[in-house]
Design a protein around this motif. Structure first.
Motif, PDB file in Angstrom:
ATOM      1  N   SER A 189     -13.693 -52.614   3.378  1.00 28.84           N
ATOM      2  CA  SER A 189     -14.653 -51.584   4.062  1.00 28.84           C
ATOM      3  C   SER A 189     -13.917 -50.435   4.775  1.00 28.84           C
ATOM      4  CB  SER A 189     -15.431 -52.408   4.979  1.00 28.84           C
ATOM      5  OG  SER A 189     -16.248 -53.210   4.315  1.00 28.84           O
ATOM      6  N   ARG A 190     -12.942 -50.571   5.274  1.00 28.27           N
ATOM      7  CA  ARG A 190     -11.985 -49.765   5.984  1.00 28.27           C
ATOM      8  C   ARG A 190     -11.591 -48.671   5.069  1.00 28.27           C
ATOM      9  NH1 ARG A 190      -8.602 -53.746  10.173  1.00 28.27           N
ATOM     10  NH2 ARG A 190     -10.387 -53.683  11.825  1.00 28.27           N
ATOM     11  N   ARG A 191     -10.948 -48.866   4.024  1.00 26.25           N
ATOM     12  CA  ARG A 191     -10.588 -48.225   2.880  1.00 26.25           C
ATOM     13  C   ARG A 191     -11.799 -47.206   2.340  1.00 26.25           C
ATOM     14  NH1 ARG A 191      -7.219 -52.314   1.218  1.00 26.25           N
ATOM     15  NH2 ARG A 191      -8.430 -53.344  -0.033  1.00 26.25           N
ATOM     16  N   THR A 192     -12.858 -47.666   2.073  1.00 24.69           N
ATOM     17  CA  THR A 192     -14.285 -46.899   2.035  1.00 24.69           C
ATOM     18  C   THR A 192     -14.416 -45.931   2.878  1.00 24.69           C
ATOM     19  OG1 THR A 192     -14.952 -49.137   0.583  1.00 24.69           O
ATOM     20  CG2 THR A 192     -16.426 -47.364   1.160  1.00 24.69           C
ATOM     21  N   MET A 193     -14.364 -46.524   4.101  1.00 19.80           N
ATOM     22  CA  MET A 193     -14.771 -45.566   5.327  1.00 19.80           C
ATOM     23  C   MET A 193     -13.669 -44.418   5.292  1.00 19.80           C
ATOM     24  SD  MET A 193     -14.116 -45.860   9.303  1.00 19.80           S
ATOM     25  CE  MET A 193     -12.621 -46.206   9.139  1.00 19.80           C
ATOM     26  N   LEU A 194     -12.251 -44.578   5.264  1.00 17.29           N
ATOM     27  CA  LEU A 194     -11.295 -43.605   5.118  1.00 17.29           C
ATOM     28  C   LEU A 194     -11.645 -42.396   3.934  1.00 17.29           C
ATOM     29  CD1 LEU A 194      -8.440 -45.468   6.349  1.00 17.29           C
ATOM     30  CD2 LEU A 194      -9.549 -43.935   7.682  1.00 17.29           C
TER      31      LEU A 194
ATOM     32  N   ARG B 216     -12.709 -68.731   3.591  1.00 16.23           N
ATOM     33  CA  ARG B 216     -13.559 -67.911   4.168  1.00 16.23           C
ATOM     34  C   ARG B 216     -13.376 -66.876   4.919  1.00 16.23           C
ATOM     35  NH1 ARG B 216     -18.638 -71.813   5.711  1.00 16.23           N
ATOM     36  NH2 ARG B 216     -16.965 -72.792   6.776  1.00 16.23           N
ATOM     37  N   LEU B 217     -12.366 -67.079   5.928  1.00 15.21           N
ATOM     38  CA  LEU B 217     -11.611 -66.355   6.635  1.00 15.21           C
ATOM     39  C   LEU B 217     -11.051 -65.263   5.810  1.00 15.21           C
ATOM     40  CD1 LEU B 217     -11.385 -65.477   9.774  1.00 15.21           C
ATOM     41  CD2 LEU B 217      -9.396 -67.072   9.621  1.00 15.21           C
ATOM     42  N   ASN B 218     -10.342 -65.537   4.917  1.00 14.82           N
ATOM     43  CA  ASN B 218      -9.449 -64.781   4.159  1.00 14.82           C
ATOM     44  C   ASN B 218     -10.129 -63.769   3.302  1.00 14.82           C
ATOM     45  OD1 ASN B 218      -6.915 -65.660   5.099  1.00 14.82           O
ATOM     46  ND2 ASN B 218      -6.640 -67.257   3.397  1.00 14.82           N
ATOM     47  N   GLU B 219     -11.451 -64.237   3.032  1.00 13.51           N
ATOM     48  CA  GLU B 219     -12.066 -63.570   2.222  1.00 13.51           C
ATOM     49  C   GLU B 219     -12.863 -62.574   3.068  1.00 13.51           C
ATOM     50  OE1 GLU B 219     -15.100 -66.085   0.449  1.00 13.51           O
ATOM     51  OE2 GLU B 219     -13.621 -66.810  -1.364  1.00 13.51           O
ATOM     52  N   SER B 220     -13.295 -62.942   4.249  1.00  6.60           N
ATOM     53  CA  SER B 220     -13.905 -61.933   5.169  1.00  6.60           C
ATOM     54  C   SER B 220     -13.047 -60.858   5.604  1.00  6.60           C
ATOM     55  CB  SER B 220     -14.162 -62.671   6.447  1.00  6.60           C
ATOM     56  OG  SER B 220     -15.335 -63.668   6.133  1.00  6.60           O
ATOM     57  N   SER B 221     -11.665 -61.165   5.868  1.00  8.19           N
ATOM     58  CA  SER B 221     -10.821 -60.408   6.084  1.00  8.19           C
ATOM     59  C   SER B 221     -10.552 -59.293   5.189  1.00  8.19           C
ATOM     60  CB  SER B 221      -9.135 -61.011   6.411  1.00  8.19           C
ATOM     61  OG  SER B 221      -9.208 -61.737   7.439  1.00  8.19           O
ATOM     62  N   ASP B 222     -10.614 -59.627   3.674  1.00 11.11           N
ATOM     63  CA  ASP B 222     -10.390 -58.756   2.479  1.00 11.11           C
ATOM     64  C   ASP B 222     -11.571 -57.729   2.593  1.00 11.11           C
ATOM     65  OD1 ASP B 222      -8.162 -59.963   1.884  1.00 11.11           O
ATOM     66  OD2 ASP B 222      -8.948 -61.427   0.273  1.00 11.11           O
TER      67      ASP B 222
ATOM     68  N   ARG C 272     -17.526 -57.088  17.433  1.00 10.86           N
ATOM     69  CA  ARG C 272     -18.536 -56.352  18.082  1.00 10.86           C
ATOM     70  C   ARG C 272     -18.405 -54.866  17.893  1.00 10.86           C
ATOM     71  NH1 ARG C 272     -20.871 -60.240  21.330  1.00 10.86           N
ATOM     72  NH2 ARG C 272     -19.163 -62.109  21.720  1.00 10.86           N
ATOM     73  N   SER C 273     -17.254 -54.635  17.346  1.00 15.82           N
ATOM     74  CA  SER C 273     -17.207 -52.831  17.082  1.00 15.82           C
ATOM     75  C   SER C 273     -17.462 -52.613  15.681  1.00 15.82           C
ATOM     76  CB  SER C 273     -15.554 -52.586  17.521  1.00 15.82           C
ATOM     77  OG  SER C 273     -14.678 -53.345  16.161  1.00 15.82           O
ATOM     78  N   LEU C 274     -18.046 -53.425  14.829  1.00 12.44           N
ATOM     79  CA  LEU C 274     -18.399 -53.153  13.612  1.00 12.44           C
ATOM     80  C   LEU C 274     -19.858 -52.886  13.467  1.00 12.44           C
ATOM     81  CD1 LEU C 274     -16.585 -56.201  11.738  1.00 12.44           C
ATOM     82  CD2 LEU C 274     -15.812 -53.798  11.863  1.00 12.44           C
ATOM     83  N   GLN C 275     -20.294 -52.429  12.166  1.00 10.96           N
ATOM     84  CA  GLN C 275     -21.592 -52.009  12.104  1.00 10.96           C
ATOM     85  C   GLN C 275     -22.390 -53.111  12.149  1.00 10.96           C
ATOM     86  OE1 GLN C 275     -21.575 -50.500   7.949  1.00 10.96           O
ATOM     87  NE2 GLN C 275     -20.643 -48.541   8.733  1.00 10.96           N
ATOM     88  N   PRO C 276     -23.691 -52.990  12.554  1.00  8.14           N
ATOM     89  CA  PRO C 276     -24.762 -54.010  12.908  1.00  8.14           C
ATOM     90  C   PRO C 276     -24.968 -55.061  11.729  1.00  8.14           C
ATOM     91  CG  PRO C 276     -25.620 -51.980  13.346  1.00  8.14           C
ATOM     92  CD  PRO C 276     -24.441 -51.891  12.850  1.00  8.14           C
ATOM     93  N   ASN C 277     -24.853 -54.656  10.721  1.00  8.33           N
ATOM     94  CA  ASN C 277     -25.236 -55.488   9.369  1.00  8.33           C
ATOM     95  C   ASN C 277     -24.041 -56.454   9.173  1.00  8.33           C
ATOM     96  OD1 ASN C 277     -23.883 -53.494   8.589  1.00  8.33           O
ATOM     97  ND2 ASN C 277     -24.702 -53.186   6.508  1.00  8.33           N
ATOM     98  N   VAL C 278     -22.787 -55.855   9.297  1.00 10.25           N
ATOM     99  CA  VAL C 278     -21.777 -56.568   8.914  1.00 10.25           C
ATOM    100  C   VAL C 278     -21.362 -57.388  10.195  1.00 10.25           C
ATOM    101  CG1 VAL C 278     -19.113 -56.277   8.826  1.00 10.25           C
ATOM    102  CG2 VAL C 278     -20.563 -54.983   7.604  1.00 10.25           C
ATOM    103  N   LYS C 279     -21.699 -56.918  11.472  1.00  9.35           N
ATOM    104  CA  LYS C 279     -21.503 -57.610  12.616  1.00  9.35           C
ATOM    105  C   LYS C 279     -22.368 -58.990  12.732  1.00  9.35           C
ATOM    106  CE  LYS C 279     -23.089 -55.944  16.626  1.00  9.35           C
ATOM    107  NZ  LYS C 279     -23.115 -55.146  17.765  1.00  9.35           N
ATOM    108  N   ALA C 280     -23.339 -58.931  12.322  1.00 10.14           N
ATOM    109  CA  ALA C 280     -24.331 -60.044  12.438  1.00 10.14           C
ATOM    110  C   ALA C 280     -23.790 -61.223  11.473  1.00 10.14           C
ATOM    111  CB  ALA C 280     -25.809 -59.733  12.091  1.00 10.14           C
TER     112      ALA C 280
END
Length: 153
Positions: free
Chosen positions: A86-91, A75-81, A6-14
């Motif tokens: 995305s966090r690295r890019t944001m920083l 799939r869960l591991n890929e999503s975590s990656d 819920r705290s992520l960007q809307p496109n990723v969150k959906a």
């Protein structure tokens, strides 16, 4: 995971919320199937029927479930990656933005200083030289403008 999504960007969150609903649905299906099998196991006749029908069906169901579980884990591991990337890019983007703002601040300070210098140069008064009777201010102003406001040392 619900709170993180819920705290992520809307496109990723959906996308992540849809996957989470799918995982929850799979989990509920597995739970209901487990209850059904557990109640069937309590009944001796059902147990005998399962054993007679052959272990091949049970093995294929188990292998199918194991395969689905492995796919879900992958799939869960890929999503975590993807989230970590995305966090690295944001920083990195944030660091770049801070650097740009610092450069802009330095440029602003330089422009303000130049503006103050020009203002001071325009205020150089005209002086009447006592010996020659000529005004010196105009020439001095031109000389200072050519030097850029620097004083002789």
């Amino acid at each position: 995971m619900d709170l993180e999504d819920r705290s992520l960007q809307p496109n990723v969150k959906a996308v992540l919320l849809a996957k989470l609903r799918e995982y929850k649905s799979d989990l509920n299906n597995l739970k209901s199937e487990h209850k059904r099998l557990a109640s069937a196991n309590s009944n001796q006749a059902a147990r005998d029927d399962l054993l007679e029908s052959g272990m091949a069906d049970a093995m294929s169901v188990s292998a199918n479930q194991r395969g689905r579980l492995m796919m879900s884990t992958e799939r869960l591991n890929e999503s975590s990656d993807r989230i970590n990337e995305s966090r690295r890019t944001m920083l990195e983007t944030e660091e770049l933005g801070v650097s740009i703002l610092q450069d802009l601040h330095q440029q602003r300070q330089s422009l303000l200083h130049a503006n103050d210098t020009v203002f001071l140069l325009l205020k150089v008064p005209y002086r009447l030289h006592l010996l020659t009777g000529k005004f010196e201010g105009k020439d001095e102003r031109k000389r200072l403008m050519r030097k850029g406001g620097r004083k002789n040392k």
